[in-house]
Design a protein around this motif. Structure first.
Motif, PDB file in Angstrom:
ATOM      1  N   SER B  80       0.820  -1.197   0.000  1.00 38.32           N
ATOM      2  CA  SER B  80       0.000   0.000   0.000  1.00 38.32           C
ATOM      3  C   SER B  80       0.862   1.258   0.000  1.00 38.32           C
ATOM      4  O   SER B  80       0.576   2.216  -0.714  1.00 38.32           O
ATOM      5  CB  SER B  80      -0.933   0.009   1.216  1.00 38.32           C
ATOM      6  OG  SER B  80      -2.119  -0.668   0.907  1.00 38.32           O
ATOM      7  N   VAL B  81       1.929   1.224   0.799  1.00 37.71           N
ATOM      8  CA  VAL B  81       2.800   2.400   0.860  1.00 37.71           C
ATOM      9  C   VAL B  81       3.455   2.628  -0.502  1.00 37.71           C
ATOM     10  O   VAL B  81       3.415   3.736  -1.053  1.00 37.71           O
ATOM     11  CB  VAL B  81       3.884   2.221   1.955  1.00 37.71           C
ATOM     12  CG1 VAL B  81       4.892   3.349   1.884  1.00 37.71           C
ATOM     13  CG2 VAL B  81       3.234   2.162   3.326  1.00 37.71           C
ATOM     14  N   GLY B  84       0.871   3.750  -3.038  1.00 32.23           N
ATOM     15  CA  GLY B  84       0.413   5.105  -2.755  1.00 32.23           C
ATOM     16  C   GLY B  84       1.442   6.139  -3.154  1.00 32.23           C
ATOM     17  O   GLY B  84       1.135   7.102  -3.869  1.00 32.23           O
ATOM     18  N   THR B  88       1.287   8.686  -6.408  1.00 35.79           N
ATOM     19  CA  THR B  88       1.288  10.125  -6.163  1.00 35.79           C
ATOM     20  C   THR B  88       2.384  10.804  -6.965  1.00 35.79           C
ATOM     21  O   THR B  88       2.146  11.832  -7.619  1.00 35.79           O
ATOM     22  CB  THR B  88       1.491  10.398  -4.657  1.00 35.79           C
ATOM     23  OG1 THR B  88       0.579   9.590  -3.931  1.00 35.79           O
ATOM     24  CG2 THR B  88       1.248  11.846  -4.337  1.00 35.79           C
ATOM     25  N   PHE B 210      -2.760  10.615  -3.069  1.00 40.79           N
ATOM     26  CA  PHE B 210      -2.298   9.532  -2.204  1.00 40.79           C
ATOM     27  C   PHE B 210      -3.481   8.831  -1.530  1.00 40.79           C
ATOM     28  O   PHE B 210      -3.587   7.606  -1.534  1.00 40.79           O
ATOM     29  CB  PHE B 210      -1.329  10.072  -1.146  1.00 40.79           C
ATOM     30  CG  PHE B 210      -0.786   9.013  -0.236  1.00 40.79           C
ATOM     31  CD1 PHE B 210       0.292   8.239  -0.630  1.00 40.79           C
ATOM     32  CD2 PHE B 210      -1.376   8.771   0.991  1.00 40.79           C
ATOM     33  CE1 PHE B 210       0.793   7.245   0.192  1.00 40.79           C
ATOM     34  CE2 PHE B 210      -0.887   7.767   1.826  1.00 40.79           C
ATOM     35  CZ  PHE B 210       0.201   7.009   1.425  1.00 40.79           C
ATOM     36  N   TRP B 214      -4.557   5.030  -1.935  1.00 42.16           N
ATOM     37  CA  TRP B 214      -4.456   4.257  -0.695  1.00 42.16           C
ATOM     38  C   TRP B 214      -5.783   3.589  -0.342  1.00 42.16           C
ATOM     39  O   TRP B 214      -5.828   2.485   0.180  1.00 42.16           O
ATOM     40  CB  TRP B 214      -4.007   5.192   0.425  1.00 42.16           C
ATOM     41  CG  TRP B 214      -3.885   4.581   1.775  1.00 42.16           C
ATOM     42  CD1 TRP B 214      -4.885   4.464   2.700  1.00 42.16           C
ATOM     43  CD2 TRP B 214      -2.727   4.013   2.365  1.00 42.16           C
ATOM     44  NE1 TRP B 214      -4.411   3.870   3.841  1.00 42.16           N
ATOM     45  CE2 TRP B 214      -3.082   3.574   3.664  1.00 42.16           C
ATOM     46  CE3 TRP B 214      -1.412   3.832   1.941  1.00 42.16           C
ATOM     47  CZ2 TRP B 214      -2.171   2.967   4.530  1.00 42.16           C
ATOM     48  CZ3 TRP B 214      -0.517   3.225   2.811  1.00 42.16           C
ATOM     49  CH2 TRP B 214      -0.895   2.791   4.078  1.00 42.16           C
ATOM     50  N   SER B 215      -6.888   4.267  -0.624  1.00 39.63           N
ATOM     51  CA  SER B 215      -8.203   3.802  -0.179  1.00 39.63           C
ATOM     52  C   SER B 215      -8.859   2.809  -1.120  1.00 39.63           C
ATOM     53  O   SER B 215      -9.814   2.154  -0.745  1.00 39.63           O
ATOM     54  CB  SER B 215      -9.163   4.978  -0.022  1.00 39.63           C
ATOM     55  OG  SER B 215      -8.628   5.940   0.816  1.00 39.63           O
ATOM     56  N   THR B 230      -3.321  -5.139  -1.381  1.00 40.71           N
ATOM     57  CA  THR B 230      -3.155  -3.911  -0.600  1.00 40.71           C
ATOM     58  C   THR B 230      -3.956  -3.983   0.702  1.00 40.71           C
ATOM     59  O   THR B 230      -4.765  -4.881   0.885  1.00 40.71           O
ATOM     60  CB  THR B 230      -3.615  -2.682  -1.408  1.00 40.71           C
ATOM     61  OG1 THR B 230      -4.985  -2.859  -1.761  1.00 40.71           O
ATOM     62  CG2 THR B 230      -2.780  -2.486  -2.650  1.00 40.71           C
ATOM     63  N   THR B 256      -5.004   0.855   8.753  1.00 44.21           N
ATOM     64  CA  THR B 256      -5.175   1.381   7.402  1.00 44.21           C
ATOM     65  C   THR B 256      -5.436   2.884   7.434  1.00 44.21           C
ATOM     66  O   THR B 256      -4.978   3.618   6.557  1.00 44.21           O
ATOM     67  CB  THR B 256      -6.340   0.675   6.699  1.00 44.21           C
ATOM     68  OG1 THR B 256      -6.178  -0.724   6.839  1.00 44.21           O
ATOM     69  CG2 THR B 256      -6.401   1.019   5.235  1.00 44.21           C
ATOM     70  N   VAL B 260      -2.825   7.647   6.854  1.00 40.48           N
ATOM     71  CA  VAL B 260      -3.478   8.699   6.088  1.00 40.48           C
ATOM     72  C   VAL B 260      -3.862   9.834   7.017  1.00 40.48           C
ATOM     73  O   VAL B 260      -3.717  11.022   6.703  1.00 40.48           O
ATOM     74  CB  VAL B 260      -4.730   8.155   5.389  1.00 40.48           C
ATOM     75  CG1 VAL B 260      -5.206   9.121   4.342  1.00 40.48           C
ATOM     76  CG2 VAL B 260      -4.443   6.816   4.786  1.00 40.48           C
TER      77      VAL B 260
END
Lengths: 441, 282, 306
Positions: B80-81, B84, B88, B210, B214-215, B230, B256, B260
């Motif tokens: 995920s990182v 993300g 971005t 981001f 991420w979501s 993710t 999670t 953020v």
């Protein structure tokens, strides 16, 4: 802003190019292609040489495979399991639908169960197996979960039939004999009424999502002695048994008030076990794995306080629904003979013993079912053997998802008193007829 | 309205009402999330008994330990990182270039282009799932971080461009002209003049990109397997058929959301300021 | 400024740069969307149900015609309408209210504004889980609170009664999305010159009047943007429904919005041709709604553009 004539032309050229490209692409897009190419692959027979690698996409019900059985399989067969993935059951259908529609070859073996076998089988996405070379040890009724329309698409990995679980402590406190299970629906209702006390409901079920609504309705209909379809797959939802079943469910909830209202929003079997094993309800009808959860350390119930027996019938002594799972071979697999070895291994006594003893599911191997050690490890197997004398159905069909969805709407309305049971069943029948016709006609 | 409340007496009633409303609003904003945090640090028995028990001695970070010890979960976190951040960076790089070009040169059709990009935003992801899957697989990008990053970039770029265009629009052109005359290239102007001037807006947009990447749940669910899974996919999976672990779901939910949240809090100044400067004028 | 005649050489250079700068983004978007989009459109012209491979054929626009007479689709459209009514109108009104509330000067204002970011930072999946825990019929804290306060005497089955479930979904979506909209409102409120309020208070206008006569007209552009964004989100809502209702569409299909129906049709029923036509229809609806807001509120858009 200044205008640029030449840009305009360049842009329109670009635009024209895009349109052309799009049209060309459109030509390449052949949505129908996937189905045609795999419509009727010839049946796969076992016994051949197999080697190489396979890749498996399983649900997350069984831990035993990754905890050792895969290694045993590799040693026994010389086949390498390149990838064994456990995905969340709820996500699997979408994954399969996408992968198969894209004719993906990355998985050889996939987990399946009644509805999916019919659905994906009919779509031509599963490899049919030759009936004459099925392992002799496999219990025949368990094959239902992997078959559709007289074609066997896989082998079962465990058998699952719902039975009744009750809390003996609650029974005792309510002045009921903790060792005598209700044997008929009226006895069940009477017991549930006595058990509905102390801010707790006697009975809880899981009809919070479409599959749950279908299962609870179907079970009740079978208990009424009904059948969901006649021999030609004409739906019987608005039959006497169908309406009676719906009425009985509504009565439990609205008239007798013994059904936990949360039943209408519980969406999975594990939440149901949770309610039971925390002592918040007294009777549930659930899958075999409930035994191991309700007798685990985290539960307030234990082997001494959990009763297990046949589900009390309405017009018959008992009946139940099937939730067995199995493995099938992807029609797009490039190593089908090795994949078949996995199916046979999962159904074999070696795997079955672990599934029974470590996870509490019923075996699909006759040898394990007959083994006295099995019943010792999993006492509910005794009930399972009794239940084979009565009707156990699932009716997995290619239209199972549509049926679950449309039926759940009317079941919910009836339960909430927004629709009379008879009207609910009539409406369900009317909606189901064209669906069935579409797939069979 | 705007800092203009005069020294009138009758304001006091309004003042009290205002403070009460703000207090209620704060509770409303924060408490649901805090409840999930509570859920993640108490054994589920405590919350399922009646009345609930919040004995401090029962507080436990066991689930956090369990999840951080689970290699699959940790991998989904790293994924995920990576996804993300990469998304971005790509979005901001390509997006600000495109936005600058649209904002400053307004070539014919740039408005149409902008609208076309918004059209992309209107497409439900559901219909794109199968063809995207086929595309990814054919290029060997199924279940890969690269595939996911590319997909997200394509999904998020239109919004980034839209936001950046309105930020750039609000920067006076004169400064750039001066820089141009001083011999600065367009790229130089963008890098040295325009982006620094749109700083907060740039940051706000980056955070927006981001958070969106991420979501995401649906595309990740379709386009990933065990390797590129993710956090949201992993988190949703705690709700299983035969094994639902709500404490784990809540814990994963907190894990999670926290990065953020931290990011949003650290960057809040830019976010508020950034939004002031442009987005809403679009 | 440079003279008109000398511009063309520079212009040509500018143009080359403009194209060079826009290309990478354009290509990325086109590469990933062109094929899927064309695929989706072509698919929508097919009768294609994976479970009936033999029946696959081109049907032209028949799927779209079928949509118009499909009760399930129309019902989901109506449901989406109700959902949007609350989340778009209610949500944007709520957001403006929050914005106005937090734009006044008070101690702790900065902190309160920062807290607006909390719901925004919660991913939709987590949001769904969170509200499911809160509104659970057996163990949910919402019931505990209501029962302690004596408002209800037995647990409410929030996720079992159709209207209540839709209510929970609306509540969850509004919680998650409107604070972000409020933030935009605040940003926009700050750009309203303070002196026009000063002038108004000299005129003796009450705060209510000031809100209607000054604040709201000045927020017009912002409100349009918020309406567009929230409409898009609301029509395409998916993740929250999926998690909140355990992958179904809610009791009696109560939360089956158009987008969720398109999902069910495509992924559960494998009726991909029809599902594609539904998705394309949703896309058209989103564009129409956005265009509607622009036409209704966007008249002054051109003036504000430099």
């Amino acid at each position: 802003m200044p205008r640029h004539q030449s840009i305009l032309t360049r842009r329109s050229l670009l635009g024209g190019g895009l349109v052309l490209g799009g049209t060309a692409l459109a030509g390449c897009v052949s949505p129908g292609g996937s189905a045609g190419s795999s419509a009727s692959p010839s049946a796969l027979s076992s016994g051949g040489e197999a080697g190489g690698e396979i890749s498996i996409l399983d649900d997350n019900t069984n831990q035993v495979f990754q905890n050792g059985l895969i290694e045993t399989f590799q040693e026994q067969t010389g086949i390498t399991v390149r990838n064994y993935e456990m995905a969340n059951f709820n996500d699997l259908h979408d994954r399969f639908a996408t992968m198969f529609a894209g004719q993906d070859t990355s998985y050889d073996v996939i987990m399946t169960w009644a509805g999916w076998s019919a659905e994906f089988g009919q779509a031509g996405w599963l490899q049919p197996l030759a009936q004459d070379s099925l392992p002799a040890d496999v219990i025949r009724p368990a094959l239902d979960a992997v078959s559709w329309d007289d074609t066997v698409y896989g082998l079962p990995k465990f058998a699952s039939v719902q039975t009744m679980f009750w809390n003996k402590e609650h029974f005792e406190r309510a002045g009921l004999d903790p060792d005598a299970a209700p044997e008929s629906w009226d006895e069940f209702v009477a017991a549930a009424k006595k058990l509905t006390t102390d801010g707790r409901y006697g009975y809880t079920c899981d009809m919070g999502n479409p599959a749950g609504a279908y299962q609870n309705f179907l079970r009740t209909m079978l208990l009424c002695g009904g059948e969901l379809y006649d021999a030609d797959y004409t739906p019987q939802l608005d039959s006497e048994a169908g309406v009676e079943a719906m009425t009985k469910l509504v009565e439990l909830y609205r008239d007798h008030e013994v059904m936990n209202p949360a039943s209408l929003q519980i969406t999975n079997a594990s939440d149901l076990v949770e309610v039971f094993s925390q002592g918040n309800t007294s009777i549930v009808f659930n899958w075999p794995f409930q035994w191991s959860v309700a007798t685990s350390d985290a539960a307030t119930t234990s082997a001494a306080t959990v009763g297990n027996g046949l589900i009390p019938g309405i017009n018959v002594r008992s009946a139940s629904i099937d939730g067995s799972e199995g493995y099938a071979i992807s029609a797009f697999s490039e190593n089908k003979s090795a994949a078949l070895k996995w199916l046979e291994f999962a159904a074999s006594a070696t795997s079955q013993r672990e599934i029974v003893e470590k996870e509490g599911w019923f075996p699909v191997s006759q040898e394990i079912l007959d083994d006295p050690a099995t019943e010792e490890a999993l006492p509910v197997v005794a009930t399972y053997e009794q239940s084979t004398e009565y009707v156990t159905r699932r009716y997995g069909t290619p239209w199972s998802n549509e049926l679950d969805q449309l039926l759940s709407v009317h079941v919910n309305r009836a339960m909430n008193g927004d629709e009379e049971p008879a009207a609910a069943m009539r409406a369900s029948q009317q909606e189901l007829l064209p669906v069935v016709e579409k797939y069979l006609g | 309205m705007n800092d203009t409340a005069g020294p009138r007496r009758r304001v006091d009633v309004g003042r009290v009402a205002h403070r009460v409303a703000v207090a209620l609003l704060v509770v409303y904003l924060v408490v649901p999330f805090l409840w999930m945090v509570v859920y993640s640090v108490y054994p589920s028995e405590n919350l399922r008994s009646s009345p609930m028990s919040f004995a401090p001695t029962d507080l436990t970070l066991a689930k956090y330990g369990e999840l951080f010890g689970d290699s699959g979960f940790v991998r989904s976190m790293t994924n995920s990182v990576v996804v993300g951040v990469a998304t971005t960076v790509i979005c901001m790089l390509l997006g600000s270039l495109a936005a600058y070009s649209i904002s400053r040169f307004r070539f014919r059709g740039s408005q149409t282009l902008l609208l076309a990009m918004m059209t992309v935003q209107a497409i439900p992801a559901i219909v794109l799932a199968v063809p995207l899957f086929v595309l990814m697989r054919d290029f060997g990008l199924y279940d890969s971080l690269t595939g996911l990053v590319l997909t997200y970039a394509a999904f998020i770029l239109p919004l980034v461009i839209w936001m950046m265009v309105s930020f750039f629009d609000s920067i006076p052109v004169n400064l750039e002209r001066a820089a141009r005359i001083d011999g600065c290239s367009h790229l130089g102007v963008l890098r040295r003049v325009v982006i620094p001037l749109s700083g907060p807006g740039f940051a706000a947009t980056a955070i927006f990109a981001f958070i969106t990447a991420w979501s995401d749940f649906f595309l990740a669910k379709i386009l990933t397997g065990p390797n590129a899974e993710t956090l949201p996919v992993r988190t949703a999976a705690f709700q299983g058929l035969f094994a639902t672990d709500y404490t784990a779901a809540a814990t994963a939910g907190v894990i999670t959301a926290l990065p953020v949240l931290a990011l949003a809090l650290v960057a809040q100044r830019w976010i508020v300021q950034g939004i002031t400067e442009g987005a809403v004028k679009g | 400024m440079l003279g008109r005649t000398t511009l063309s050489a520079v212009e040509r250079k500018d143009r080359r740069f403009a194209i060079f700068a826009a290309t990478p983004a354009g290509l990325t978007i086109a590469a990933l969307f062109l094929y899927p989009l064309v695929y989706a459109f072509v698919l929508s012209l097919y009768e294609l149900n994976d479970k009936r491979p033999e029946a696959t054929r081109v049907v032209g626009l028949a799927n779209y015609v079928r949509l118009l007479g499909d009760d399930a689709f129309l019902a989901s459209l109506a449901r989406t309408g109700v959902f949007c009514l609350f989340t778009v109108f209610g949500g944007v009104a709520f957001a403006v209210g929050m914005g106005v509330l937090l734009n006044q000067r008070f101690r702790g204002r900065a902190v309160a504004r920062v807290l607006l970011l909390v719901p925004w930072a919660v991913p939709p999946v987590v949001n769904g889980i969170m509200w499911k825990l809160i509104f659970d019929g057996t163990y949910g804290v919402a019931n505990s609170i209501l029962m302690t306060l004596g408002i209800v005497d037995r647990p409410v089955q929030w996720l079992a009664v159709p209207d209540l479930t839709l209510g929970v979904l609306i509540f969850a979506e509004v919680w998650k999305l409107t604070p972000f909209l409020a933030l935009m409102t605040i940003a926009s409120l700050q750009s309203i010159p303070a002196n026009i309020y000063r002038a108004a208070s000299i005129d003796g206008a009450g705060s209510w009047q000031r809100f209607w006569r000054m604040t709201l007209p000045n927020l017009r552009g912002t409100i349009m943007f918020l309406l567009i964004v929230q409409s898009m989100w609301s029509i395409k809502v998916f993740d929250s429904i999926y998690v909140l209702t355990g992958g179904s569409g809610g009791p009696a299909g109560a939360t089956t919005t158009v987008n969720f129906l398109a999902y069910l049709t495509t992924f559960s029923y494998l009726d991909r041709g029809y599902g594609a036509s539904m998705s394309i229809a949703i896309m058209v609806i989103v564009i129409l709604v956005a265009a509607f807001w622009v036409l209704l509120l966007g008249r002054r858009d051109k003036e504000t553009r430099r």
